[in-house]
Design a protein around this motif. Sequence first.
Motif, short mmCIF file in Angstrom:
data_model
loop_
_atom_site.label_atom_id
_atom_site.label_comp_id
_atom_site.label_asym_id
_atom_site.label_seq_id
_atom_site.Cartn_x
_atom_site.Cartn_y
_atom_site.Cartn_z
N SER A 295 0.82 -1.20 0.00
CA SER A 295 0.00 0.00 0.00
C SER A 295 0.86 1.26 0.00
O SER A 295 2.07 1.21 0.26
CB SER A 295 -0.94 0.00 1.21
OG SER A 295 -0.21 -0.01 2.42
N GLU A 385 -6.11 -1.50 -1.95
CA GLU A 385 -7.41 -0.88 -2.18
C GLU A 385 -7.71 -0.78 -3.67
O GLU A 385 -8.84 -0.98 -4.10
CB GLU A 385 -7.45 0.52 -1.54
CG GLU A 385 -8.80 1.17 -1.53
CD GLU A 385 -9.80 0.49 -0.61
OE1 GLU A 385 -11.02 0.69 -0.82
OE2 GLU A 385 -9.37 -0.24 0.29
N GLY A 389 -10.37 -3.34 -3.27
CA GLY A 389 -11.35 -2.49 -2.60
C GLY A 389 -12.66 -2.43 -3.36
O GLY A 389 -12.87 -3.16 -4.35
N GLU A 390 -13.57 -1.57 -2.94
CA GLU A 390 -14.89 -1.46 -3.58
C GLU A 390 -14.78 -1.17 -5.07
O GLU A 390 -15.63 -1.58 -5.86
CB GLU A 390 -15.71 -0.37 -2.90
CG GLU A 390 -16.20 -0.73 -1.51
CD GLU A 390 -17.12 0.31 -0.94
OE1 GLU A 390 -17.07 1.48 -1.42
OE2 GLU A 390 -17.90 -0.01 -0.03
N GLY A 392 -11.85 -1.84 -6.74
CA GLY A 392 -10.66 -2.56 -7.15
C GLY A 392 -10.88 -3.29 -8.47
O GLY A 392 -11.99 -3.71 -8.81
#
Length: 547
Positions: A295, A385, A389-390, A392
Amino acid sequence: MPETGINLSGVGITGAALLILAAAVILMSEVITMTMIVTSAREKLNAGRLIIIAAITSFINFAVFLFLQFHESLSLGLSGMILRLLRLEFTYQNAYSFVMISGLCLIGGFLLGLLFEVALFGRINGIRLGQGWALMLAVIIWSTAYFAAERMEVYSEESINIISADRNVRHIENDVPVLSDQVVIANSGKLLCSMEDFYLTDNKDRMSRMSLGNTYASAGERITLSVDDSFSLREGDPVYLYDSRGNLVSSYPDEENTTPGMPVLSSASGFYAEPFELTITAGENETIYYSLDGSDPVKHGVPYTEPIHVYDRSEEETVFRSYPRTHYDWQFETEQDTSPVDRCFVVKAAAVDKAGRISDTVTGSYFINKDQYAGKVISLTADPEDLFGEYGICVTGKAYDEWALSGEISNAPKPNFEKRGREWEIPGIIELFDGNAYVMTDRSGLRVAGGSSRSDPIKRFSAYARPELGGSDYFSIDFFEDNSDVHAIVLRPSSVNAVFPLLTSDRDVLGMRSFPVTVFLNGEYWYDTYLGEKYTAEYFNTYFDIS
């Protein structure tokens, strides 16, 4: 001189009501002061006590004023306002207004109180001229506060810096990934700074400018602004930040090129026989942040305070391979497989200077006791992320998940991993190793690759060289060891794609070259596959000189 007044934009009240409210706030101290003077025991009333009464009521006035400012401009409640006051996070506009209103309260309340008492009782009791020092002290304090507020304005602007200006940045607007040029501004000071009167421009000699609107930067905060149609960022061109008086506040890149250099890792990426301690160094007065999961180290990492113990993480449970990634994960309540796989130890680090400017990120991938990988190895790192992630690129995504959980059986939205285009490309890092030796690192844009294979749990990737990511249109890594220009590569699952070009290598037929490679994603073993060239406009330009 900074503007004063109460920010009530968007409240929806009439002009008359606004005037009444403003008058009530400004006169509140004087009214309370006069009331306390008249109702106090007259034999105990003196100049010192009058000053104390005026000061207390001025503070009440100040609190009400700040509450209105913070509530309307920052949507803060009473508790939020108190926290900002305890951290001394108020704008220089607030401070200046406080000084002016307090001065009016101290002098106006004092004089009006005396006149009111004279009108009621015909005289003033208990005031001795020898106690005039109290009033003089109040005036001195007020004058000091006034000049401090003036200095606060200068200090606030000195603390505002543009720390980056990037082209084609992927971000989310209204639940949809979009690309836009972005400018990041940091407040390295101790005061909340209003950016309402600031503007950005790409040409200091031209009137093309972008207003920052009703924007506030808290102490230590970084605010990200998408550049509107006022101008556009171009590669290498500076962007300027001005205040309302036309003073240059900051520019990026600045003339002194003060962006911090990348931190230095004590050990280079590579294969190691034993665990070791990794140290990270940076410039003087710079803070180092690092992450161990791929990250962004500044956004999601922690400050570096002591050496990092680098070891073989292969016995730990997997993280990224266990994410739900297919349509079928919603149809079967099966527990995700977290069985350990081979791992490399990934470190990302960046330095931040006192002005809030961020260095480029340095990445290290360390294979501990992994001599079995004697061929070519790719270590891919990207923000989890962006991957899972939402929004991704490797998962079904927010829209699909909400549909699946709603119980609907038709009109399914397209999952994220089936979407295409630059909006579904994320920044990543590629590190190439060959024969247990580190070769080179490159920045790239990553996308999910394939047709029907996009629904496979383990995703395939395409990687593109991008100038806006700090590189050029072609990778600096010499993937095929012939100094050829390579703009895009693809990780293909099938050996057929590798065999056919080999069968035609002695003929006048162009084929996409490839070679076997082992891929690790954010430190976890991902798959053994083939790395090959990808058909793009740049590919045909390289081989046929086609524009």
